[in-house]
Design a protein around this motif. Sequence first.
Motif, mmCIF file in Angstrom:
data_model
loop_
_atom_site.group_PDB
_atom_site.id
_atom_site.type_symbol
_atom_site.label_atom_id
_atom_site.label_comp_id
_atom_site.label_asym_id
_atom_site.label_seq_id
_atom_site.Cartn_x
_atom_site.Cartn_y
_atom_site.Cartn_z
ATOM 1 N N PHE A 191 0.861 -1.470 0.043
ATOM 2 C CA PHE A 191 -0.148 0.079 -0.013
ATOM 3 C C PHE A 191 1.043 1.229 -0.126
ATOM 4 N N SER A 192 1.906 1.161 0.764
ATOM 5 C CA SER A 192 2.576 2.433 0.997
ATOM 6 C C SER A 192 3.240 3.341 -0.244
ATOM 7 N N PRO A 193 3.426 2.678 -1.324
ATOM 8 C CA PRO A 193 3.714 3.512 -2.585
ATOM 9 C C PRO A 193 2.642 4.256 -3.212
ATOM 10 N N VAL A 194 1.386 3.846 -3.101
ATOM 11 C CA VAL A 194 0.306 4.686 -3.485
ATOM 12 C C VAL A 194 -0.106 5.826 -2.619
ATOM 13 N N ILE A 195 -0.082 5.374 -1.263
ATOM 14 C CA ILE A 195 -0.035 6.244 -0.062
ATOM 15 C C ILE A 195 0.721 7.442 -0.160
ATOM 16 N N ASN A 196 1.987 6.984 -0.360
ATOM 17 C CA ASN A 196 3.023 8.294 -0.518
ATOM 18 C C ASN A 196 3.047 9.051 -1.783
ATOM 19 N N HIS A 197 2.354 8.605 -2.973
ATOM 20 C CA HIS A 197 1.968 9.186 -3.968
ATOM 21 C C HIS A 197 1.121 10.214 -3.939
ATOM 22 N N VAL A 198 0.171 10.094 -3.239
ATOM 23 C CA VAL A 198 -0.819 10.867 -3.040
ATOM 24 C C VAL A 198 -0.486 11.958 -2.274
ATOM 25 N N ALA A 199 0.390 11.544 -1.218
ATOM 26 C CA ALA A 199 0.564 12.527 0.206
ATOM 27 C C ALA A 199 1.814 13.542 -0.450
ATOM 28 N N ARG A 200 2.585 13.148 -1.723
ATOM 29 C CA ARG A 200 3.407 14.193 -2.216
ATOM 30 C C ARG A 200 2.410 15.282 -2.860
ATOM 31 N N TYR A 201 1.430 15.004 -3.558
ATOM 32 C CA TYR A 201 0.621 16.156 -3.944
ATOM 33 C C TYR A 201 -0.014 16.808 -2.518
ATOM 34 N N ALA A 202 -0.479 16.046 -1.826
ATOM 35 C CA ALA A 202 -1.409 16.808 -0.564
ATOM 36 C C ALA A 202 -0.303 17.716 0.045
ATOM 37 N N ALA A 203 0.895 17.480 0.133
ATOM 38 C CA ALA A 203 1.997 18.103 0.911
ATOM 39 C C ALA A 203 2.263 19.490 0.161
ATOM 40 N N SER A 204 1.821 19.382 -0.855
ATOM 41 C CA SER A 204 2.348 20.823 -1.749
ATOM 42 C C SER A 204 0.795 21.687 -1.613
ATOM 43 N N VAL A 205 0.021 21.364 -1.159
ATOM 44 C CA VAL A 205 -1.164 22.314 -1.229
ATOM 45 C C VAL A 205 -1.942 22.207 0.192
ATOM 46 N N LYS A 206 -1.258 23.025 1.075
ATOM 47 C CA LYS A 206 -1.616 23.216 2.658
ATOM 48 C C LYS A 206 -2.467 24.273 2.767
ATOM 49 N N ASP A 207 -2.829 25.077 1.988
ATOM 50 C CA ASP A 207 -3.732 26.407 2.243
ATOM 51 C C ASP A 207 -5.005 26.091 2.403
ATOM 52 N N GLY A 208 -5.654 24.806 2.150
ATOM 53 C CA GLY A 208 -6.824 24.660 2.339
ATOM 54 C C GLY A 208 -7.518 24.621 1.137
ATOM 55 N N SER A 209 -7.125 24.746 0.014
ATOM 56 C CA SER A 209 -7.799 24.991 -1.313
ATOM 57 C C SER A 209 -8.054 23.597 -1.975
ATOM 58 N N GLN A 210 -7.558 22.568 -1.370
ATOM 59 C CA GLN A 210 -7.634 21.237 -1.959
ATOM 60 C C GLN A 210 -7.446 20.370 -0.813
ATOM 61 N N TYR A 211 -8.378 19.307 -1.014
ATOM 62 C CA TYR A 211 -8.389 17.983 -0.094
ATOM 63 C C TYR A 211 -8.374 16.769 -0.868
ATOM 64 N N PHE A 212 -7.415 15.736 -0.611
ATOM 65 C CA PHE A 212 -7.351 14.754 -1.528
ATOM 66 C C PHE A 212 -7.964 13.346 -0.691
ATOM 67 N N ILE A 213 -8.524 12.627 -1.650
ATOM 68 C CA ILE A 213 -9.089 11.413 -1.142
ATOM 69 C C ILE A 213 -8.645 10.257 -1.997
#
Length: 233
Positions: A84-106
Amino acid sequence: MNPYQLNTYAMALKAVGEIIQDYDSDKMFPALGFGAKLPPDGRVSHEFALNGNPQNPYCSGIDGVMEAYYQSLKSVQLYGPTNFSPVINHVARYAASVKDGSQYFILLIITDGVISDMAQAKESIVNAACLPMSVIIVGVGPAEFDAMIELDGDEVRISSRGRYAERDIVQFVPFRDYIDRTGNHILSMVRLAKDVLAEIPDQFLSYMRTRGIKPLPAPPPYTPPGHPLQTQI
């Protein structure tokens, strides 16, 4: 694969995807596979683009994701282990770049396997718990899913190397609990979607509140073109 009815992967994908796609403005979804040997050289991958294009894994709408899923099944050879960890880390990389509340990743993970990289997956989830993202896991088939229940973290908050997740971001459900006895697949999908998405609003709000992120002001009401606003004299 049955040409006349959806398999449980497709049912789970459609049930959840068709609801959450309405919260995405462009409806372009990256779709990743994990646990397969890829052509042409047969290398095993746990993070490959379902549409065959690693530079642009985005699919148009849930129908596009379904199409990519069906096409990939014709070209890859399903293969263990279940990491599981590769796909979780994949999405986390994107989520880490948008922390202003404008996007939320599922991240929706659909799997039939007992997880093979439990320690790494727990670490990935603990790291992701401070990011604007949630993880939904739907288990299909008859496997034992004890590890998934542990990842869910409802009973015991998930931890890795002594560090606890800042918040609960994982929701796991076994699809077999939702199969309608009468064979009504629509009912199965509605029940699944309801339970799977039940925790998302609170998870979303907990991230925003702890970061002090306030909603933007509501946009003005939509006025169709050619209908001037009527004013009372």
